[in-house]
Design a protein around this motif. Structure first.
Motif, mmCIF file in Angstrom:
data_model
loop_
_atom_site.group_PDB
_atom_site.id
_atom_site.type_symbol
_atom_site.label_atom_id
_atom_site.label_comp_id
_atom_site.label_asym_id
_atom_site.label_seq_id
_atom_site.Cartn_x
_atom_site.Cartn_y
_atom_site.Cartn_z
ATOM 1 N N UNK A 22 5.872 -6.735 -10.601
ATOM 2 C CA UNK A 22 5.484 -5.459 -10.011
ATOM 3 C C UNK A 22 3.967 -5.288 -10.047
ATOM 4 N N UNK A 23 3.340 -5.609 -11.180
ATOM 5 C CA UNK A 23 1.870 -5.511 -11.279
ATOM 6 C C UNK A 23 1.212 -6.370 -10.215
ATOM 7 N N UNK A 24 1.655 -7.615 -10.092
ATOM 8 C CA UNK A 24 1.065 -8.524 -9.107
ATOM 9 C C UNK A 24 1.262 -8.030 -7.683
ATOM 10 N N UNK A 25 2.435 -7.475 -7.400
ATOM 11 C CA UNK A 25 2.700 -6.970 -6.048
ATOM 12 C C UNK A 25 1.831 -5.761 -5.729
ATOM 13 N N UNK A 26 1.651 -4.870 -6.705
ATOM 14 C CA UNK A 26 0.805 -3.697 -6.481
ATOM 15 C C UNK A 26 -0.650 -4.092 -6.261
ATOM 16 N N UNK A 27 -1.100 -5.114 -7.000
ATOM 17 C CA UNK A 27 -2.496 -5.533 -6.909
ATOM 18 C C UNK A 27 -2.757 -6.504 -5.771
ATOM 19 N N UNK A 28 -1.708 -7.153 -5.300
ATOM 20 C CA UNK A 28 -1.874 -8.123 -4.224
ATOM 21 C C UNK A 28 -2.512 -9.409 -4.677
ATOM 22 N N UNK A 76 9.667 -8.111 -5.570
ATOM 23 C CA UNK A 76 9.585 -9.360 -4.808
ATOM 24 C C UNK A 76 9.255 -9.107 -3.342
ATOM 25 N N UNK A 77 9.966 -8.168 -2.710
ATOM 26 C CA UNK A 77 9.743 -7.892 -1.287
ATOM 27 C C UNK A 77 8.731 -6.765 -1.056
ATOM 28 N N UNK A 78 8.305 -6.105 -2.144
ATOM 29 C CA UNK A 78 7.371 -4.976 -2.125
ATOM 30 C C UNK A 78 7.973 -3.704 -1.535
ATOM 31 N N UNK A 79 9.267 -3.672 -1.423
ATOM 32 C CA UNK A 79 9.948 -2.484 -0.877
ATOM 33 C C UNK A 79 9.723 -1.282 -1.792
ATOM 34 N N UNK A 80 9.147 -0.225 -1.255
ATOM 35 C CA UNK A 80 8.911 1.060 -1.917
ATOM 36 C C UNK A 80 7.956 0.995 -3.117
#
Length: 440
Positions: free
Chosen positions: A192-198, A332-336
């Motif tokens: 989740x951290x990685x997805x939020x930060x890109x 994983x999919x960045x949904x929501x």
């Protein structure tokens, strides 16, 4: 960032984390006599001679990509180098110059960033031969230090801040919301951290316990400042075997204490278990604003009733935080996932909400008319007035003639009344009874 950034790099077991703790003035990085303890980047504020700066600790750079996590650790170190204004390259005087030191030095020369060479583990500062050979790395004069005993770190700090741009080049940060992400191991916190930060900010692996330290990452989204705190997965005490993992659990709990908002992360494929309840209970007891985030929602077979069914089960299992919003996401999919930041802003505002005494007493008076206090011991119970004494969490004092006789169920009724009138979504609230005699 609004402060200069200093990255501490080097091969494993040269004392980077010990130096990090020494410069930060507190024990934040886990220190243990075994390589590989620090895997991710750790951030901490420090100050020297009136200059504030951010220090980054990194995992030891290994060049054997076959070892578990070696490639990821090297990548994390490279990100820290890219982010830094000044790099502190730590070497071990007891080992002398190694081939890995030379490889790290080559990377640093290519970065074209200012490098301060810290020759660590010096025992005799009069013997220059202990650290003289490090001139061969081509990174300037080595500064002898003993991070363990704090010797000569003043000279090291002088050399570090000498490379900073003038104070005027750095602007002050706006107030950032600190968001801690907690949960059992392997629920997807680091993903989740990685997805939020890109970016690959935190090492992600299906090996439980990959994240051993609580890691702070400042970032900006949609004009707002945040600090994300990724934490080690919190296991039952009986399952904690390594000493380093024991430290990590303590660190995770302390991360909750310093957070503004806590994300309580659940695994949609596993449901709520006893450990989830313990973690959520700790967050509630600490009085923290919180959001329940259910991850791996993409792996659940769904129909039109699925979300309602999950809501009902979570509310049943986590009754004590019925005030918390629930959000279903997929890291994983960045949904929501960006809805999390929107909710964090909202619950942080609720956490700091203040209600005027006149509004409070109007609502409390109406509640007592609709549902009068029962008599106590032959004497009529009265609540004279209510006032809010603090925020974060919102805390209210109720003055009554016999507070010890007011049942907790009536306090729960008043809490529900306050929530229905003023919101307070996502935050605990506290009601305190105080005795006051009626005025003649």
């Amino acid at each position: 960032m609004s402060k200069p950034v200093v990255a501490i790099v080097g091969r494993p077991n040269v004392g980077k984390s010990t130096l990090f703790n020494r410069l930060a003035g507190r024990r934040k990085a886990i220190v243990e006599d075994m390589p590989g303890i620090t895997r991710d980047r750790l951030y901490e504020s420090a100050e020297w001679l009136g200059r504030e700066f951010m220090i980054i600790d990194t995992g030891g750079i290994r060049f054997d990509d076959g070892e578990l996590f070696a490639r990821e650790v090297k990548w994390q170190a490279q990100l820290a180098i890219d982010e830094a204004d000044v790099i502190v390259f730590v070497v071990d005087t007891k080992d002398g110059v190694t081939h890995e030191d030379e490889q790290v030095a080559s990377i640093l020369r290519k970065s074209q960033k200012p490098v301060v060479l810290a020759a660590n583990k010096v025992e005799n500062f009069d013997k220059q031969l202990e650290f003289y050979e490090f001139y061969n790395l081509g990174l300037g004069e080595p500064i002898p230090v003993s991070a363990m005993h704090g010797r000569n770190t003043n000279d090291l700090l002088d050399a570090i801040i000498a490379h900073f741009a003038p104070q005027s080049a750095y602007q002050e940060d706006e107030d950032a919301i600190k968001i801690a992400i907690v949960g059992r191991p392997n629920v997807g916190k680091s993903s989740l951290v990685n997805s939020l930060l890109g970016e690959e900010r935190v090492i992600v692996s299906d090996v439980p316990g990959t994240t051993r330290d609580a890691i702070d990452t400042p970032f900006k989204f949609d004009g707002n400042q945040y600090i994300l705190i990724d934490t080690a997965g919190i296991r039952k005490k009986s399952r904690i075997k390594e000493p380093a993992e024991r430290y990590s659990v303590v660190r995770s709990l302390k991360s909750v204490e310093r957070a503004d908002v806590v994300i309580i992360m659940l695994d949609a494929t596993a449901g709520v278990n006893e450990q989830d309840q313990r973690i959520a209970g700790y967050v509630h007891e600490q009085g923290k604003a919180n959001i329940i985030v259910v991850n791996k929602w993409d792996l659940v077979e769904k129909d039109e009733y699925t979300m309602n069914k999950f809501d009902k089960e979570i509310r049943e299992d986590l009754k004590f935080i019925s005030y918390s919003p629930i959000l279903y996401v997929s890291a994983l999919t960045k949904k929501r996932i960006y809805k999390i930041l929107e909710l964090a802003d909202f619950v942080a505002e609720q956490h700091h909400r203040r209600i005027s005494t006149s509004e409070l007493n109007k609502v409390i008076s109406e509640a007592m008319l609709l549902n009068p206090l029962p008599g106590g011991g032959g004497r009529r119970l009265k609540i004279y007035y209510c006032t809010q004494v603090r925020t974060a969490p919102p805390t209210f004092v109720l003055f009554a003639n016999n507070p010890e006789q007011i049942h907790f169920s009536y306090l729960r009724y008043l809490e529900n009344t306050l929530r229905s009138n003023f919101g307070f979504e996502g935050t605990p609230i506290s009601l305190i009874l105080r005795k006051r005699e009626a005025k003649d």
